[in-house]
Structure formats: structure tokens, C-alpha cells
Motif scaffolding. Structure first.
Motif, short mmCIF file in Angstrom:
data_model
loop_
_atom_site.label_atom_id
_atom_site.label_comp_id
_atom_site.label_asym_id
_atom_site.label_seq_id
_atom_site.Cartn_x
_atom_site.Cartn_y
_atom_site.Cartn_z
N CYS A 238 0.81 -1.22 0.00
CA CYS A 238 0.00 0.00 0.00
C CYS A 238 0.85 1.27 0.00
N GLY A 239 2.15 1.14 0.10
CA GLY A 239 2.99 2.32 -0.04
C GLY A 239 3.49 2.92 1.26
N LYS A 240 3.67 2.10 2.30
CA LYS A 240 4.17 2.63 3.59
C LYS A 240 5.59 3.17 3.43
N THR A 241 6.44 2.36 2.81
CA THR A 241 7.84 2.77 2.67
C THR A 241 7.98 3.98 1.75
N VAL A 242 7.22 3.99 0.66
CA VAL A 242 7.28 5.12 -0.28
C VAL A 242 6.80 6.40 0.39
N LEU A 243 5.76 6.29 1.22
CA LEU A 243 5.25 7.47 1.93
C LEU A 243 6.29 8.01 2.89
N PHE A 500 -9.07 13.74 -6.12
CA PHE A 500 -8.08 13.84 -7.20
C PHE A 500 -7.15 15.04 -7.03
N ILE A 501 -7.66 16.15 -6.51
CA ILE A 501 -6.86 17.38 -6.49
C ILE A 501 -6.13 17.57 -5.17
N ILE A 502 -6.74 17.18 -4.07
CA ILE A 502 -6.12 17.38 -2.76
C ILE A 502 -5.42 16.12 -2.27
N LEU A 503 -6.09 14.98 -2.30
CA LEU A 503 -5.56 13.77 -1.68
C LEU A 503 -4.49 13.09 -2.53
N GLN A 504 -4.70 13.03 -3.83
CA GLN A 504 -3.75 12.33 -4.69
C GLN A 504 -2.59 13.26 -5.07
N GLN A 505 -1.41 12.67 -5.18
CA GLN A 505 -0.21 13.47 -5.43
C GLN A 505 0.78 12.65 -6.25
N ASP A 506 1.42 13.29 -7.19
CA ASP A 506 2.36 12.61 -8.09
C ASP A 506 3.78 12.72 -7.51
N ALA A 507 4.29 11.61 -7.00
CA ALA A 507 5.61 11.61 -6.38
C ALA A 507 6.74 11.73 -7.40
N PHE A 508 6.42 11.58 -8.68
CA PHE A 508 7.46 11.63 -9.72
C PHE A 508 7.52 12.99 -10.42
N ASP A 509 6.62 13.91 -10.03
CA ASP A 509 6.63 15.24 -10.63
C ASP A 509 7.35 16.20 -9.70
N SER A 510 8.23 17.01 -10.25
CA SER A 510 9.07 17.88 -9.44
C SER A 510 8.26 18.93 -8.69
#
Length: 600
Positions: A238-243, A500-510
Motif C-alpha cells: 500500500c505504499g508505507k515505505t514510499v510514503l 483527485f486534487i487534494i488527496l492524490q499526489q504525483d511523487a514523480f513530478d518535481s
């Protein structure tokens, strides 16, 4: 010196018959061939001490000799700890030879031969107490404070202190004396037992100032303050380490301490490989320059798991005493709790729920209590913000470790398997997660000052929109698109807007990977204004098409420089689309007023 011999062995637990006094948590060494294997006393029954061994016990026999040190498990503290990779006992992994760790190998965590530029802060004849600053050493870009040893008690006088220059960590830099005539030589190195908190500060306050993580699902909905505690439970994948990696990269902390406790070896290797390559958005240098990694993998003895989390916390307390903001991340505290369970079972103690120790809850609470926001003796402040992950079996958040941690930690970031499966990252469930710090009056005053009036009210409004959207989604799924009123579809798509706008976030975008707090404030105000509008639609298909186009434009805003040309262009397109299908409500400020406020 007390000595003894082994009279029983159960995996990495040994029973030692001692010929003298032995203390709880005392360190002893097992003399096996030419090796000295470290162990820690965890139970005493008469003249028999039970000790957990931090190495493999393969080949140890009955009658093997043991030497007791009279000291607890302690680590060396001093300049040179940053940018290093250590095991749970603070052995420098880069100094060890070979691919595999050899039993009995020990290394100096500090670079004893290096010369450090020391600049005195205090002067001769100054009165000092434990934790007071004697001088500065530049460690990467951090001012590493050389402090009066934490172990001394009472008030001391500085008899002499060296002038500015280059010195090694074991050189005497000051001589202290007290009223009893005791004299001690102080170097840049000091030792401290990891099981005892460092309390060389004036007082510990309730956390009140927000620690910006740059992650909207945290900062906006469930904020974490400096000196706060939180945990991230969730099933595998679920992304614990990535978070945690995102936190370490974006958090407004002076330095990061990562503790990998019982993780798979490949995950630890990834940390070693990736972290030195990450750029620090705060300094423009490498993130590793302000990071220390403490690690032990799942195939190491379970005793090392317990040591690693305490070692990480002791390092964090050391740097907090320098007036720094420290972010301590532990992945995962479940492995630590499993180690406690295994040792408890070997000691044949009365088991609690799921065979965990009866006092598991108090152990976890005591550990979390070591974090916090403190005022030092010189009125400077420092903090330890601690976030641990919990890996409950099967994602069951009712299991003992998650339940015990929930009582101790004030922030709860529940990762959802459903959100992870639908690729909605970070997969923090907005309805199950919470931050209890928003109930603190001090925190409310600080966040209202930085985020504007009625901020907490706005956050609760956003949460209610998400809740109504979830209820509407459930009804639509049960009854079908055509069988529910249009208002249900509007409620659902308003919640999708926030998602989509507040909760989700693109970790690969600068840009989108790290959102400053003022930008978060603007976007939440903007989204709430959109949700407050009254809409007119003919059918659910028209609703879906309209909100999808709005979501697309808003997502493009997230990828643009804040208040840049492209950002303003997409915002204008959003307003144009809104004006076609809605009219403004009077409950909130109009979008135009928000624009004017930002422009001013």
C-alpha cells in the motif's frame, strides 16, 4: 568484574550462571573461540541471568565463559554521524569487510582520525550543566554542537577550553570541575545508554507548530506538528515505505534518521542505493548529507531489531539537544514488536493477546513518549517528530501492535488497500485517518495564524464532503446510476474533486511531489468554493463529463508553478467552465475574492 558460564541455550537466548552481581539490561560478552559476542541481560533469577545475544549463537556450548561489563548497551555520540549507514548497534557498515557481516565484528561509528574544525561557544569560568553547548563543529551544513556530557549531574565550572582549531574526536577540548573537587576531561565523543531517554533540557511542551510534510493528505487534512508522533498502518503493497521516503525528502526538518527494523534485505539495499542520489529540495544538495540510516534486516537476530529502534531514537535525542528539528522514521515497528514477542516466548513469560508480551502497550507508549518538542537550557528549542509504520498481518488494524500504537501515537495515517488497488496514491484513507493535534488549543491558534481564520472548519467541511460522497457512491453502486437522484451524483463527484486534487499526489513530478502549505491553503479554498456552487444538470452522464473536465484542468494546475502563467491560464479555464453550469452560493467567499486576496 563479574564472570559466569553458560548453562542453557534457546536460539539467541542464553542462561548464564554468574559469580557476582548482575544488573538489568547489563551488557555481557560471550567468549566463543576468538570472538566476543555481545549480549544483553533481560531477566535475572537468583544467580542466573537470561541474556539475548545480538549475534548468531551457532557453535556456542554449555560451559562457555561470559564476562559482564557493568554497563548498559550504549552508543558513541559525536561529530561524523551524518551521511552514515549503521547497523542496530551503531557499527559503521562501510567499515566492515566482505559481503556478509561477520560475527563479533565491531567498528567505531565515529572517524577517530579525522580532524574537525572546532569553534568554542563557552568560555573558561562559565558555569554549565549536562547538555550545555561548549562549541561548534561543522558537520556537512549543520552546526554540530559539542555538549557537556549528558551523564554528569549538578552544576560544573569550565576550568579550561581549547581555542578554535582542528581537533580529533577523542582530544580533550574542555576540563570541567565541580564543588566536590571532581575533575573531568571532555572530548567531542560521549557515550549514552540507548534504553534511557536523554532529558538534558529545561522542559517539554505540547507540540503546537505544524511540521510541513509537503504531502496534501497529511498537511491539509491530518497535520503533523513538530515534536508530534504518528504511525502508518497498512497491508503489504500500500505504499508505507514510499510514503516515508516522501516525508523524508519533503519534510521541513533539519535532519532525517531512518531506522529499518527487520525489513527485507532488498528494501534496505534500495534505501542505500536511492537515498545518496536524491536531491534535497531545501538545500539543493544531496538528501543523504542530512540523513543517517540505522538498519537491520529480517534475517538478523531478533535482538538486533529491538536495539535498532532505540539506537535511532537516541541519535535523534542527541541532535535534538543541539536545537535541531529531527524527523525519525521507523519501518517497521511491527518487526520490533515481533522481536519482543519472540524473546518473551523464549523466557516463558505469561503471554498476552496473540502471544505478544502483556506489557506491549506500555513499552510502545514509553518509546513514543521520547519524541517531543523541548526547550533547552539556553532557551533554544529542538524537536523529534516520530513516524513509525505498522505492518499488520492481512491488513488487520485490530491486531495488538496496531491497537497499542494507536493509543500512543496522536496521528493515524491508515493506508487503504482499496485506494492502493485503484492507484490513488498516497493511499491514505481520508475518513479513517485522523490527527488529534487539531484538538489542541495551542495548535489551533498556530495553524489559524498561518493558514487563516476558520481553517479547521474548512478542513472539517472537506471531510464531510468526502463522507457524503462515499455514502452517495455506495447508494449508486447498490441501486444503479438511473435509480438515484441527480444530487447523489453531484455529491459523489464533489468528493472525487477533493480526492483527485487534494488527496492524490504525483511523487514523480518535481512540482506536485512537494506542495508548500500556502499553495495547499489556496487550492483547498478553491475546491471548497467549487463545491459550494449550485449546479444544474439534466442527467448523470452530463454530471460525470463536466466534473471530469474540471478535474483535468485542476490537475494541470497542480503540475504548474504556483501563480505562474500556466497556473493562471488553467485557473481561468476552470472558472469559464464553472460559469457555464453553475451559479455562486453566498455561503463562502467567491472565487474572485480568493483571486484578489492571492494577488494582494
Amino acid at each position: 568484574m563479574t564472570k559466569g558460564k553458560i548453562i542453557g541455550i534457546v536460539s539467541n537466548l542464553v542462561y548464564v550462571e554468574a559469580n557476582g552481581s548482575v544488573g538489568q539490561n547489563e551488557i555481557c560478552y560471550i567468549l566463543h573461540n576468538d570472538l566476543k559476542l555481545m549480549a544483553e541481560v533481560i531477566k535475572i533469577n537468583g544467580n542466573v541471568a537470561s541474556a539475548q545475544v545480538f549475534e548468531s549463537t551457532r557453535g556456542i556450548k554449555m560451559g562457555t565463559l561470559v564476562e559482564f561489563t557493568g554497563k548498559m548497551l550504549e552508543i558513541d555520540l559525536g561529530p561524523g554521524l551524518l551521511s552514515k549507514k549503521y547497523d542496530g548497534l551503531l557499527n559503521d557498515l562501510d567499515k566492515l569487510s566482505g559481503v556478509f557481516l561477520k560475527r563479533g565484528d565491531k567498528t567505531d561509528p565515529l572517524d577517530a582520525d579525522n580532524l574537525f574544525d572546532f569553534t568554542p561557544i563557552s568560555s573558561a569560568n562559565d558555569n554549565v550543566v549536562a547538555g550545555d553547548w561548549l562549541g561548534n563543529v561543522k558537520e556537512n551544513w549543520i552546526d554540530h554542537k559539542i555538549m557537556v556530557p549528558f551523564s554528569i549531574e549538578g552544576r560544573w565550572k569550565i576550568d579550561s577550553i581549547v581555542s578554535a582549531g582542528q581537533y580529533k574526536v577523542d582530544d580533550t577540548i574542555a576540563v570541567l570541575s565541580n564543588s566536590d573537587g571532581q575533575i573531568i576531561n571532555v572530548s567531542m565523543r560521549q557515550k549514552w545508554p540507548i534504553k534511557i531517554p536523554i532529558t538534558s533540557y529545561k522542559n517539554k511542551m505540547r507540540p503546537f507548530k505544524i511540521m510541513e510534510m509537503g504531502i496534501r493528505a497529511i498537511d491539509t487534512l491530518n497535520p503533523m506538528p513538530e515534536g508530534g508522533t504518528g504511525f502508518i498502518p497498512g497491508p503489504f503493497g500500500c505504499g508505507k515505505t514510499v510514503l516515508q521516503h516522501a516525508m523524508s525528502k519533503n519534510a521541513m526538518a533539519d535532519l532525517i534518521i531512518l531506522t529499518a527494523c527487520g525489513e527485507r534485505a532488498n528494501e534496505v539495499v534500495e534505501i542505500f542505493k536511492e537515498f545518496p542520489e536524491l536531491d534535497d529540495p531545501r538545500t539543493g544538495r544531496k538528501l543523504m548529507e542530512r540523513t543517517t540510516i540505522i538498519c537491520n534486516t529480517s534475517n538478523m537476530p531478533v535482538a538486533a531489531r529491538e536495539a535498532s529502534v532505540y539506537t535511532g531514537m537516541t541519535l535523534a535525542e542527541y541532535y535534538r539537544s543541539m536545537g535541531l528539528r529531527v524527523l525519525l522514521l521507523a519501518d517497521s515497528t511491527s518487526r520490533w514488536a515481533q522481536a519482543l514477542r519472540e524473546m518473551s516466548n523464549r523466557l516463558e513469560e505469561l503471554p498476552g493477546q496473540d502471544a505478544f508480551p502483556m506489557d506491549l502497550s506500555s513499552i510502545i507508549s514509553s518509546f513514543y513518549a521520547r519524541a517531543g518538542y523541548v526547550t533547552l537550557n539556553n532557551d533554544q528549542t529542538g524537536s523529534i517528530t516520530f513516524v513509525g509504520t505498522v505492518s499488520p498481518a492481512g491488513g488487520n488494524l485490530k491486531e495488538p501492535v496496531a491497537e497499542s500504537t494507536k493509543k500512543a501515537a496522536r496521528c493515524f495515517y491508515a493506508l487503504s488497500q482499496k485506494r492502493a488497488d485503484s492507484k490513488r496514491y498516497p493511499a491514505i484513507d481520508p475518513l479513517d485517518s485522523y490527527s488529534k493535534y487539531i484538538e489542541y488549543l495551542e495548535f489551533q491558534e498556530d495553524i489559524e495564524m498561518s493558514m487563516g481564520n476558520r481553517w479547521i472548519e474548512k478542513v472539517e467541511l472537506a471531510r464531510n464532503i468526502l463522507r457524503k460522497g462515499q455514502e452517495a457512491y455506495d447508494q449508486i453502486n447498490i441501486l444503479g446510476d438511473d435509480s438515484v437522484p441527480i444530487e447523489y451524483h453531484i455529491s459523489f463527484w464533489k468528493s472525487e474533486l477533493i480526492d483527485f486534487i487534494i488527496l492524490q499526489q504525483d511523487a514523480f513530478d518535481s512540482i506536485d511531489s512537494n506542495t508548500p502549505i500556502q499553495r495547499q491553503k489556496y487550492m483547498l479554498d478553491f475546491i471548497l468554493e467549487i463545491c459550494d456552487r449550485i449546479y444544474q444538470f439534466n442527467d448523470f452522464e452530463e454530471i460525470a463529463g463536466f466534473f471530469k473536465s474540471i478535474i483535468y484542468l485542476l490537475k494541470q494546475m497542480n503540475y504548474q508553478e504556483y501563480e505562474g502563467t500556466e497556473f493562471r491560464s488553467y485557473r481561468s479555464q476552470v472558472i469559464t467552465e464553472l460559469d457555464k453550469k453553475s451559479f455562486l452560493s453566498n455561503q463562502h467567499h467567491k472565487i474572485e475574492s480568493i483571486q484578489n486576496a492571492v494577488a494582494q
